[in-house]
Scaffold this motif. Structure first.
Motif, mmCIF file in Angstrom:
data_model
loop_
_atom_site.group_PDB
_atom_site.id
_atom_site.type_symbol
_atom_site.label_atom_id
_atom_site.label_comp_id
_atom_site.label_asym_id
_atom_site.label_seq_id
_atom_site.Cartn_x
_atom_site.Cartn_y
_atom_site.Cartn_z
ATOM 1 N N LYS A 4 0.833 -1.205 0.000
ATOM 2 C CA LYS A 4 0.000 0.000 0.000
ATOM 3 C C LYS A 4 0.870 1.258 0.000
ATOM 4 O O LYS A 4 1.833 1.362 0.751
ATOM 5 N N ASP A 5 0.509 2.202 -0.871
ATOM 6 C CA ASP A 5 1.156 3.512 -0.976
ATOM 7 C C ASP A 5 2.635 3.463 -1.370
ATOM 8 O O ASP A 5 3.371 4.406 -1.116
ATOM 9 N N ALA A 6 3.087 2.381 -1.996
ATOM 10 C CA ALA A 6 4.487 2.287 -2.415
ATOM 11 C C ALA A 6 4.713 3.137 -3.665
ATOM 12 O O ALA A 6 3.975 3.037 -4.640
ATOM 13 N N THR A 7 5.738 3.979 -3.623
ATOM 14 C CA THR A 7 6.063 4.871 -4.733
ATOM 15 C C THR A 7 6.308 4.097 -6.023
ATOM 16 O O THR A 7 5.812 4.469 -7.085
ATOM 17 N N SER A 8 7.055 3.008 -5.940
ATOM 18 C CA SER A 8 7.404 2.264 -7.151
ATOM 19 C C SER A 8 6.170 1.645 -7.802
ATOM 20 O O SER A 8 6.077 1.581 -9.023
ATOM 21 N N PHE A 9 5.215 1.194 -7.004
ATOM 22 C CA PHE A 9 3.996 0.626 -7.597
ATOM 23 C C PHE A 9 3.197 1.714 -8.304
ATOM 24 O O PHE A 9 2.649 1.492 -9.377
ATOM 25 N N ASN A 10 3.161 2.897 -7.737
ATOM 26 C CA ASN A 10 2.480 4.025 -8.391
ATOM 27 C C ASN A 10 3.166 4.390 -9.707
ATOM 28 O O ASN A 10 2.502 4.752 -10.676
ATOM 29 N N LEU A 11 4.507 4.281 -9.753
ATOM 30 C CA LEU A 11 5.236 4.519 -11.001
ATOM 31 C C LEU A 11 4.801 3.518 -12.076
ATOM 32 O O LEU A 11 4.621 3.882 -13.239
ATOM 33 N N LEU A 12 4.631 2.262 -11.677
ATOM 34 C CA LEU A 12 4.182 1.235 -12.625
ATOM 35 C C LEU A 12 2.785 1.553 -13.154
ATOM 36 O O LEU A 12 2.542 1.482 -14.357
ATOM 37 N N GLU A 13 1.883 1.894 -12.244
ATOM 38 C CA GLU A 13 0.508 2.221 -12.650
ATOM 39 C C GLU A 13 0.494 3.367 -13.662
ATOM 40 O O GLU A 13 -0.174 3.294 -14.691
ATOM 41 N N ASN A 14 1.245 4.434 -13.369
ATOM 42 C CA ASN A 14 1.277 5.598 -14.264
ATOM 43 C C ASN A 14 1.929 5.267 -15.602
ATOM 44 O O ASN A 14 1.434 5.668 -16.658
ATOM 45 N N ALA A 15 3.023 4.528 -15.576
ATOM 46 C CA ALA A 15 3.725 4.180 -16.819
ATOM 47 C C ALA A 15 2.859 3.282 -17.693
ATOM 48 O O ALA A 15 2.850 3.425 -18.921
ATOM 49 N N PHE A 16 2.125 2.358 -17.075
ATOM 50 C CA PHE A 16 1.250 1.483 -17.854
ATOM 51 C C PHE A 16 0.120 2.292 -18.497
ATOM 52 O O PHE A 16 -0.161 2.151 -19.684
ATOM 53 N N THR A 17 -0.492 3.151 -17.713
ATOM 54 C CA THR A 17 -1.609 3.959 -18.210
ATOM 55 C C THR A 17 -1.174 4.883 -19.344
ATOM 56 O O THR A 17 -1.861 5.016 -20.348
ATOM 57 N N GLU A 18 0.003 5.487 -19.186
ATOM 58 C CA GLU A 18 0.480 6.462 -20.168
ATOM 59 C C GLU A 18 1.275 5.824 -21.305
ATOM 60 O O GLU A 18 1.549 6.472 -22.317
ATOM 61 N N GLY A 19 1.691 4.584 -21.151
ATOM 62 C CA GLY A 19 2.451 3.895 -22.193
ATOM 63 C C GLY A 19 3.857 4.438 -22.389
ATOM 64 O O GLY A 19 4.399 4.364 -23.488
ATOM 65 N N VAL A 20 4.455 4.957 -21.325
ATOM 66 C CA VAL A 20 5.796 5.545 -21.433
ATOM 67 C C VAL A 20 6.866 4.560 -20.967
ATOM 68 O O VAL A 20 6.623 3.739 -20.085
ATOM 69 N N PRO A 21 8.058 4.632 -21.554
ATOM 70 C CA PRO A 21 9.162 3.769 -21.116
ATOM 71 C C PRO A 21 9.636 4.142 -19.711
ATOM 72 O O PRO A 21 9.572 5.305 -19.313
ATOM 73 N N LEU A 22 10.092 3.140 -19.011
ATOM 74 C CA LEU A 22 10.649 3.306 -17.672
ATOM 75 C C LEU A 22 12.153 3.069 -17.710
ATOM 76 O O LEU A 22 12.624 2.207 -18.448
ATOM 77 N N ASP A 23 12.894 3.806 -16.898
ATOM 78 C CA ASP A 23 14.307 3.496 -16.694
ATOM 79 C C ASP A 23 14.361 2.362 -15.686
ATOM 80 O O ASP A 23 13.837 2.485 -14.574
ATOM 81 N N ILE A 24 14.960 1.246 -16.075
ATOM 82 C CA ILE A 24 15.043 0.113 -15.158
ATOM 83 C C ILE A 24 16.498 -0.215 -14.869
ATOM 84 O O ILE A 24 17.410 0.095 -15.642
ATOM 85 N N GLN A 25 16.684 -0.855 -13.728
ATOM 86 C CA GLN A 25 18.005 -1.323 -13.338
ATOM 87 C C GLN A 25 17.816 -2.647 -12.604
ATOM 88 O O GLN A 25 17.025 -2.727 -11.666
ATOM 89 N N LEU A 26 18.505 -3.675 -13.046
ATOM 90 C CA LEU A 26 18.475 -4.983 -12.405
ATOM 91 C C LEU A 26 19.857 -5.228 -11.827
ATOM 92 O O LEU A 26 20.846 -5.260 -12.558
ATOM 93 N N VAL A 27 19.918 -5.361 -10.509
ATOM 94 C CA VAL A 27 21.205 -5.431 -9.810
ATOM 95 C C VAL A 27 21.313 -6.742 -9.048
ATOM 96 O O VAL A 27 20.402 -7.118 -8.305
#
Length: 132
Positions: A69-92
């Motif tokens: 609940k209220d996690a910033t990263s999950f909100n980023l996913l919701e917005n990026a999916f809705t808007e169809g914009v690329p995300l900067d990702i990093q897998l470490v």
């Protein structure tokens, strides 16, 4: 270390997916898929053996986890999916870092009676996946 010699396998628990500057909340599993596309260059003098050459490469990431609940990263996913914009990702992982831009192509939310509310996403790479 002696433990590395006796047990060279690495745990996946230390592999973390980040979106922008935020670690993706509640993640349980992540997989990086890389593929090289080929073109068939077989001709009549190949003695019945196909010849192929590498052409383009592609990559994607699948990730699943619990919804926090209220996690910033999950909100980023919701917005990026809705808007169809690329995300900067990093897998470490412990020694490797993969960086790139990706578009969410699948975003499943599951509500099971006997488990936590969870998500499962597929990120399709757009452009180069850099390895450090």
């Amino acid at each position: 270390k002696m433990s590395d010699i006796l047990n060279p396998a690495k745990s996946g628990i230390n592999v973390i997916l980040s979106i922008g500057n935020s670690v993706l909340c509640g993640q349980k599993n992540v997989s990086l898929n890389r593929k090289t596309h080929t073109v068939n260059t077989t001709n009549q003098i190949n003695n019945d053996w196909e010849q192929n050459e590498a052409t383009t490469k592609s990559w994607s990431i699948n990730c699943s986890g619990m919804i926090i609940k209220d996690a910033t990263s999950f909100n980023l996913l919701e917005n990026a999916f809705t808007e169809g914009v690329p995300l900067d990702i990093q897998l470490v992982s412990e020694k490797n870092i993969y960086k790139g831009k990706a578009i969410i192509t699948s975003f499943l939310i599951t509500a099971n009676y006997s488990d936590t509310l969870s998500y499962n996403i597929t990120l399709m790479g757009t452009g180069e996946l850099k390895y450090e």
